[in-house]
Design a protein around this motif. Structure first.
Motif, short mmCIF file in Angstrom:
data_model
loop_
_atom_site.label_atom_id
_atom_site.label_comp_id
_atom_site.label_asym_id
_atom_site.label_seq_id
_atom_site.Cartn_x
_atom_site.Cartn_y
_atom_site.Cartn_z
N SER A 129 4.40 0.44 -38.64
CA SER A 129 5.02 0.31 -39.96
C SER A 129 4.89 1.65 -40.68
CB SER A 129 4.37 -0.83 -40.74
OG SER A 129 2.98 -0.63 -40.83
N PRO A 130 5.52 1.80 -41.84
CA PRO A 130 5.45 3.07 -42.56
C PRO A 130 4.01 3.52 -42.81
CG PRO A 130 7.12 1.68 -43.53
CD PRO A 130 6.38 0.84 -42.53
N LEU A 131 3.78 4.79 -42.64
CA LEU A 131 2.46 5.38 -42.83
C LEU A 131 2.65 6.77 -43.41
CD1 LEU A 131 -0.60 5.04 -42.27
CD2 LEU A 131 -0.17 6.11 -40.05
N PHE A 132 1.99 7.02 -44.53
CA PHE A 132 2.18 8.26 -45.27
C PHE A 132 0.90 9.08 -45.29
CE2 PHE A 132 4.80 4.83 -46.89
CZ PHE A 132 6.07 5.37 -46.75
N GLY A 133 1.01 10.34 -45.63
CA GLY A 133 -0.12 11.25 -45.64
C GLY A 133 -0.97 11.18 -46.89
N ASN B 74 7.95 4.12 -32.24
CA ASN B 74 8.29 2.73 -31.92
C ASN B 74 9.13 2.60 -30.67
OD1 ASN B 74 6.72 1.62 -33.86
ND2 ASN B 74 8.38 1.13 -35.27
N VAL B 75 9.89 3.63 -30.35
CA VAL B 75 10.63 3.63 -29.09
C VAL B 75 9.65 3.59 -27.91
CG1 VAL B 75 12.20 5.00 -27.64
CG2 VAL B 75 12.61 4.81 -30.10
N ARG B 76 8.57 4.35 -28.04
CA ARG B 76 7.55 4.37 -26.99
C ARG B 76 6.85 3.01 -26.86
NH1 ARG B 76 3.76 9.17 -28.29
NH2 ARG B 76 2.92 8.71 -26.23
N ILE B 77 6.57 2.38 -28.00
CA ILE B 77 5.90 1.08 -27.96
C ILE B 77 6.85 0.02 -27.39
CG2 ILE B 77 4.81 -0.73 -29.34
CD1 ILE B 77 4.13 1.63 -31.33
N LEU C 10 10.22 -0.20 -38.96
CA LEU C 10 10.85 1.03 -39.43
C LEU C 10 12.36 0.86 -39.58
CD1 LEU C 10 8.90 3.65 -37.29
CD2 LEU C 10 8.35 2.78 -39.58
N ALA C 11 12.94 0.00 -38.77
CA ALA C 11 14.38 -0.25 -38.86
C ALA C 11 14.76 -0.84 -40.22
CB ALA C 11 14.82 -1.17 -37.73
N SER D 89 11.81 9.59 -43.27
CA SER D 89 11.38 9.03 -44.55
C SER D 89 11.39 7.51 -44.50
CB SER D 89 12.30 9.49 -45.68
OG SER D 89 12.20 10.88 -45.85
N CYS D 90 10.45 6.93 -45.25
CA CYS D 90 10.39 5.48 -45.38
C CYS D 90 10.21 5.12 -46.85
CB CYS D 90 9.22 4.89 -44.60
SG CYS D 90 9.40 4.98 -42.81
#
Length: 180
Positions: free
Chosen positions: A95-99, A129-132, A146-147, A154-155
């Motif tokens: 899911s979205p994750l920010f710094g 997420n493509v890798r997962i 993310l979709a 950006s999210c």
């Protein structure tokens, strides 16, 4: 979980939450920073059997797992072990994750209480997420948050004047409802 509780009338199931902080849902994962993790993950199969669980939702902080040398084959092997128990499996991607805290990002961008939305750059590669999803064996339902929330890199973290994320990456109750 708050989103599932909010939508309980649609779920039609009892929910058992089984998770450990800083412990990716990968059987065999071991780290010195969280020694109980390996045993905790090994026990999940017994928990599924003991409580006669019919469906499993697997989620985690996948960016953390990959930074700790988890590879897609490790994820696939774990999911195959869960599938071998005859349960329905749903995998939720990163899911979205920010710094930084989203409230800080919002303030730094000049946000005000009248500004309904907020967007920030995520801290992981756009192929995560493509890798997962690629690691998920046949028969698994992969869900990509993310979709729904992003236009990578950006999210969205604020929607209609409400924060969807409460820190740098955990859904708020409102965000959890939107995710479900």
């Amino acid at each position: 979980v708050p989103g599932l509780k909010h939508r309980a009338s649609l779920v039609k199931a009892d929910i058992l939450q089984y998770n450990l902080s800083a412990c990716p849902p990968v059987i065999g994962f071991d780290t010195l920073s969280n020694p109980p993790c390996r045993a905790f993950n090994e026990q999940v199969l017994d928990v599924i059997r003991k409580y006669e669980i019919e469906g499993v939702i697997v989620s985690g902080r996948w960016d953390y797992a990959f930074r700790r040398h988890v590879v897609p084959a490790d994820i696939r092997a774990s999911l195959e072990r869960v599938l071998s128990l005859g349960v329905e499996v749903h995998v939720i991607g990163q899911s979205p994750l920010f710094g930084n805290q989203v409230q800080t990002l919002f303030a730094q961008a000049g946000g005000s209480s009248t500004q309904p939305d907020g967007w920030g750059t995520v801290t992981f590669g756009s192929d995560l997420n493509v890798r997962i999803a690629g690691a998920s064996p046949a028969g698994i339902n992969f869900i990509d948050p993310l979709a729904q929330f992003c236009r990578l890199p950006s999210c969205q973290y604020r929607d209609h004047g409400k924060f969807m994320i409460w820190d740098e990456g955990h859904f708020s109750a409102y965000g959890s409802e939107l995710a479900v």
